[in-house]
Structure formats: C-alpha cells, structure tokens
Design a protein around this motif. Structure first.
Motif, PDB file in Angstrom:
ATOM      1  N   ASN A  74       0.922  -1.052  -0.214  1.00  0.00           N
ATOM      2  CA  ASN A  74       0.171   0.154   0.014  1.00  0.00           C
ATOM      3  C   ASN A  74       0.929   1.126   0.087  1.00  0.00           C
ATOM      4  O   ASN A  74       1.480   1.732   1.036  1.00  0.00           O
ATOM      5  N   ILE A  75       1.334   1.703  -1.259  1.00  0.00           N
ATOM      6  CA  ILE A  75       2.178   2.862  -1.291  1.00  0.00           C
ATOM      7  C   ILE A  75       1.635   4.175  -0.686  1.00  0.00           C
ATOM      8  O   ILE A  75       2.396   4.969  -0.018  1.00  0.00           O
ATOM      9  N   ASP A  76       0.186   4.329  -0.803  1.00  0.00           N
ATOM     10  CA  ASP A  76      -0.176   5.696  -0.151  1.00  0.00           C
ATOM     11  C   ASP A  76      -0.005   5.670   1.381  1.00  0.00           C
ATOM     12  O   ASP A  76       0.533   6.594   1.955  1.00  0.00           O
ATOM     13  N   ASN A  77      -0.234   4.272   1.959  1.00  0.00           N
ATOM     14  CA  ASN A  77       0.068   4.382   3.370  1.00  0.00           C
ATOM     15  C   ASN A  77       1.408   4.409   3.613  1.00  0.00           C
ATOM     16  O   ASN A  77       1.987   5.010   4.799  1.00  0.00           O
ATOM     17  N   LEU A  78       2.261   3.790   2.726  1.00  0.00           N
ATOM     18  CA  LEU A  78       3.712   3.789   3.007  1.00  0.00           C
ATOM     19  C   LEU A  78       4.134   5.366   2.912  1.00  0.00           C
ATOM     20  O   LEU A  78       5.086   5.785   3.806  1.00  0.00           O
ATOM     21  N   LEU A  79       3.723   5.824   2.026  1.00  0.00           N
ATOM     22  CA  LEU A  79       4.271   7.437   1.877  1.00  0.00           C
ATOM     23  C   LEU A  79       3.902   8.316   3.250  1.00  0.00           C
ATOM     24  O   LEU A  79       4.845   9.044   3.889  1.00  0.00           O
ATOM     25  N   LEU A  80       2.591   8.052   3.787  1.00  0.00           N
ATOM     26  CA  LEU A  80       2.199   8.705   4.963  1.00  0.00           C
ATOM     27  C   LEU A  80       3.038   8.231   6.172  1.00  0.00           C
ATOM     28  O   LEU A  80       3.565   9.279   7.063  1.00  0.00           O
ATOM     29  N   ASN A  81       3.505   7.083   6.142  1.00  0.00           N
ATOM     30  CA  ASN A  81       4.164   6.590   7.107  1.00  0.00           C
ATOM     31  C   ASN A  81       5.574   7.018   7.167  1.00  0.00           C
ATOM     32  O   ASN A  81       6.111   7.712   8.190  1.00  0.00           O
ATOM     33  N   LEU A  82       6.060   7.093   6.145  1.00  0.00           N
ATOM     34  CA  LEU A  82       7.657   7.788   6.080  1.00  0.00           C
ATOM     35  C   LEU A  82       7.562   9.329   6.149  1.00  0.00           C
ATOM     36  O   LEU A  82       8.579   9.693   7.027  1.00  0.00           O
ATOM     37  N   GLN A  83       6.636   9.909   5.900  1.00  0.00           N
ATOM     38  CA  GLN A  83       6.480  11.307   6.265  1.00  0.00           C
ATOM     39  C   GLN A  83       6.264  11.613   7.686  1.00  0.00           C
ATOM     40  O   GLN A  83       6.717  12.360   8.300  1.00  0.00           O
ATOM     41  N   ILE A  84       5.493  10.815   8.299  1.00  0.00           N
ATOM     42  CA  ILE A  84       5.488  11.106   9.610  1.00  0.00           C
ATOM     43  C   ILE A  84       6.591  10.415  10.224  1.00  0.00           C
ATOM     44  O   ILE A  84       7.153  11.493  11.438  1.00  0.00           O
ATOM     45  N   TYR A  85       7.396   9.685  10.048  1.00  0.00           N
ATOM     46  CA  TYR A  85       8.558   9.120  10.430  1.00  0.00           C
ATOM     47  C   TYR A  85       9.558  10.308  10.289  1.00  0.00           C
ATOM     48  O   TYR A  85      10.323  10.756  11.500  1.00  0.00           O
ATOM     49  N   CYS A  86       9.498  11.127   9.115  1.00  0.00           N
ATOM     50  CA  CYS A  86      10.670  12.228   9.087  1.00  0.00           C
ATOM     51  C   CYS A  86      10.135  13.455   9.924  1.00  0.00           C
ATOM     52  O   CYS A  86      11.001  14.266  10.157  1.00  0.00           O
TER      53      CYS A  86
END
Length: 218
Positions: free
Chosen positions: A176-188
């Motif tokens: 799920n790339i949409d969720n991956l993108l959000l996860n990585l942005q929150i991590y950063c």
C-alpha cells in the motif's frame, strides 16, 4: 527540503534570522530559547545544501511553517511523492535481499531456529537491523509458499527457490504505497535523527507489519 529552502533565495544568515523569528512567534519562550543555539549559520547552511537534517523537532516544525505555513509538513519535503516512497522501498528490498543472498546459509539457519518469529513479534525494537527485517519478510513469504498448494514438490530452500519466491517487484506492487508514503513522512516529522538508511529501514518495517498483519494478502 534543500531545493525548497534554496528556492527562497536567502543567504544563510537571512534564513537563520527568519527561522529564529518563526520559532520565537510560534512556540513557547522556554522551547524557543532552547532551540536558538541550534540555529547557527553553519547548521542552516547544511540544511539548505541538503548535507544534513535538523535533529531538533522544533526546528523541523519551524522549517515546515516557513515553507508551508503548517508545523506538520516537514516529512513532505523528505519523501515528497508516492514515486519516491516506492523507490525507497525498492532500494531497501534490493540492498537487504542481497545481504541475505551473500550470507544465505546464515539466513537458512535463522529460519530453521525460529529466530524470525521473535522479529515478527517485536519488529519495533530499536536493535533490529534492516537485514533482519528483510530476513523476516522473506521468512514469512517462504512460510506462505510452503503452506500453499503452489507446488506439490517444493524441494529445499535453495538460492534459486529464494530468488523465485522473493520477487521484489511483486512485493512492491502489493504494498500500500499511499500508506507507506504517509508512514515515511510521519517518521521524518518525528524521528530524532535519520538518514537514507534509517528511512529505508522504516520502509521495511512498514512492509513487514503489512505482511504480518495479513493486509498484504487481502
């Protein structure tokens, strides 16, 4: 982020002063005062050139306010798109799968001993290395293969079988790339310190959780 800061066409001192003003006006005085000593021209120069990231969360929020007007958008400049998130995952899988291949007998021994069952149960441990996360991902995929009806003659776990089962393009396409993108942005936005390796580790952790929680197979 570096491109966005550079596009402001400010000198290091001007950017430092602007960030200082933003932090003073948007955060409590006690917080702002602690942050000011980190707003040096040398540090700001590194952030503007993309050679470093601020480790202080308040500074990141200040940069986010400067660029977007909101505190919570810093990660959007580090991982700005689904294309970038997908590439991060692809790189993480490729690099760490190769590490498994290079030490394949060690990987097989870890699978046989049940070492990856612990990784699956406690994936968020800060001591877990990215190659261990990749090993656990591979272990779960191999388990699924073994208990499927894919082949009546599965044979043994060889490098050829591993390469056939662990198909990186297939893994990425089912993520799920949409969720991956959000996860990585929150991590950063929130990680104390990070670099490209840390972000790749986070991508592997996301995928492992998706597989372990059965979302991957739905």
């Amino acid at each position: 982020m570096a491109e966005a800061l550079a596009s402001l066409n400010l000198t290091d001192k001007e950017l430092t002063d602007k960030l200082s003003d933003i932090i003073n006006h948007n955060f409590e005085m006690t917080v702002a005062d602690l942050v000011q000593k980190k707003l040096t021209a040398a540090n700001v120069s590194g952030w503007r050139k993309g050679t470093a990231h601020p480790t202080d969360l308040t500074v990141r929020q200040g940069i986010s306010i400067l660029l977007t007007g909101r505190k919570d958008k810093y990660g959007c400049f580090i991982v700005p798109s689904k294309k970038e998130a997908k590439k991060i995952l692809q790189d993480a899988l490729s690099i760490n799968s190769q590490k498994i291949v290079d030490k394949f007998e060690d990987f097989k021994a870890a699978c046989a001993s049940g070492a990856y069952d612990k990784t699956r149960s406690y994936p968020d441990s800060t001591k877990i290395k990215p190659e261990t996360l990749m090993g656990c991902i591979a272990y779960l995929l191999i388990q699924n293969y073994l208990f499927s009806d894919y082949s009546a003659n599965k044979g043994h776990l060889t490098l050829d079988n591993y390469s056939r089962i662990i198909d990186i393009e297939s893994l990425v396409s089912q993520t799920n790339i949409d969720n991956l993108l959000l996860n990585l942005q929150i991590y950063c936005n929130t990680a104390k310190k990070f670099d490209n390796g840390n972000i790749q580790t986070q991508a592997l952790l996301f995928l492992l959780k998706q597989i372990a929680h059965q979302e991957f197979w739905l």
